[in-house]
Write a protein that holds these residues in place. Structure first.
Motif, short mmCIF file in Angstrom:
data_model
loop_
_atom_site.label_atom_id
_atom_site.label_comp_id
_atom_site.label_asym_id
_atom_site.label_seq_id
_atom_site.Cartn_x
_atom_site.Cartn_y
_atom_site.Cartn_z
N ALA A 1 -4.81 3.84 5.38
CA ALA A 1 -5.34 4.94 6.20
C ALA A 1 -6.80 4.72 6.56
O ALA A 1 -7.20 4.96 7.70
CB ALA A 1 -5.16 6.27 5.48
N TRP A 2 -7.60 4.21 5.64
CA TRP A 2 -9.03 4.05 5.94
C TRP A 2 -9.25 3.01 7.03
O TRP A 2 -10.18 3.12 7.83
CB TRP A 2 -9.84 3.74 4.68
CG TRP A 2 -9.65 2.37 4.11
CD1 TRP A 2 -8.77 1.99 3.16
CD2 TRP A 2 -10.39 1.19 4.47
NE1 TRP A 2 -8.89 0.65 2.91
CE2 TRP A 2 -9.87 0.14 3.69
CE3 TRP A 2 -11.40 0.93 5.37
CZ2 TRP A 2 -10.36 -1.16 3.79
CZ3 TRP A 2 -11.89 -0.35 5.46
CH2 TRP A 2 -11.38 -1.38 4.68
N VAL A 3 -8.37 2.00 7.10
CA VAL A 3 -8.48 0.97 8.14
C VAL A 3 -8.16 1.59 9.50
O VAL A 3 -8.89 1.42 10.47
CB VAL A 3 -7.57 -0.24 7.86
CG1 VAL A 3 -7.51 -1.18 9.05
CG2 VAL A 3 -8.03 -0.98 6.61
N ARG A 4 -7.06 2.34 9.54
CA ARG A 4 -6.67 2.98 10.80
C ARG A 4 -7.71 4.00 11.25
O ARG A 4 -8.01 4.12 12.43
CB ARG A 4 -5.29 3.60 10.68
CG ARG A 4 -4.21 2.53 10.65
CD ARG A 4 -2.85 3.12 10.64
NE ARG A 4 -2.49 3.35 9.24
CZ ARG A 4 -1.38 3.95 8.86
NH1 ARG A 4 -0.53 4.41 9.74
NH2 ARG A 4 -1.11 4.09 7.60
N GLU A 5 -8.25 4.75 10.31
CA GLU A 5 -9.26 5.75 10.68
C GLU A 5 -10.57 5.08 11.12
O GLU A 5 -11.24 5.58 12.02
CB GLU A 5 -9.48 6.74 9.55
CG GLU A 5 -8.28 7.66 9.41
CD GLU A 5 -8.49 8.81 8.45
OE1 GLU A 5 -9.61 8.99 7.96
OE2 GLU A 5 -7.50 9.53 8.20
N ALA A 6 -10.90 3.95 10.52
CA ALA A 6 -12.09 3.21 10.96
C ALA A 6 -11.90 2.70 12.39
O ALA A 6 -12.81 2.79 13.22
CB ALA A 6 -12.41 2.06 10.01
N LEU A 7 -10.70 2.17 12.67
CA LEU A 7 -10.41 1.73 14.04
C LEU A 7 -10.42 2.92 15.00
O LEU A 7 -10.91 2.82 16.12
CB LEU A 7 -9.07 1.01 14.10
CG LEU A 7 -9.01 -0.36 13.43
CD1 LEU A 7 -7.58 -0.87 13.36
CD2 LEU A 7 -9.91 -1.35 14.14
N GLY A 8 -9.91 4.05 14.55
CA GLY A 8 -9.94 5.27 15.37
C GLY A 8 -11.35 5.73 15.66
O GLY A 8 -11.65 6.18 16.77
#
Length: 140
Positions: free
Chosen positions: A61-68
């Motif tokens: 989740a933290w990777v996807r949220e960072a990309l977001g």
């Protein structure tokens, strides 16, 4: 099934609780698919292979949220820049007596392409990107 690893972290399931992850800067092995830090240079999600899309979909989740977060910052800046460019073109046309530019300027078409790009990535990453959801709700 492909094995997906992010640095020394284990593979994550497709379902995660969002807003509980702390996004942080992505570097080195944490940056999936070697995506450029400029989301405008990311390929359109429709061009990704199944394995590439799965790689992103199973990211923590933290990777996807960072990309977001990167996507939101890019989209906001791009939208403001292109809106200002359209306003300038409309103002110049009116001052030169060429009539009004309502909705056909190149800047508006570019802004729409940027919105579709950001929207597609937000959907692929399953993250809420500020500015995108609002655009979906009002249809614009």
């Amino acid at each position: 099934m492909i094995e997906i690893r992010y640095g020394d972290r284990e593979q994550h399931s497709m379902t995660v609780d969002y807003r509980k992850a702390e996004p942080r800067g992505l570097t080195g092995p944490d940056r999936p698919l070697g995506l450029d830090p400029d989301p405008g240079r990311w390929p359109h999600p429709s061009t990704l292979t199944f394995d590439q899309a799965a790689h992103l979909g199973r990211a923590p989740a933290w990777v996807r949220e960072a990309l977001g977060a990167e996507l939101g910052a890019w989209y906001g800046a791009e939208s403001r820049r292109l809106s200002a460019e359209h306003e300038r073109l409309a103002r110049d046309a009116a001052e030169e007596g060429r009539g009004r530019i309502l909705a056909s300027s190149d800047a508006l078409r570019k802004r729409q392409r940027a919105r579709y790009h950001a929207d597609a990535w937000a959907n692929l990453l399953s993250v809420n990107v500020p500015g995108i959801l609002e655009m979906r709700e009002v249809g614009g």
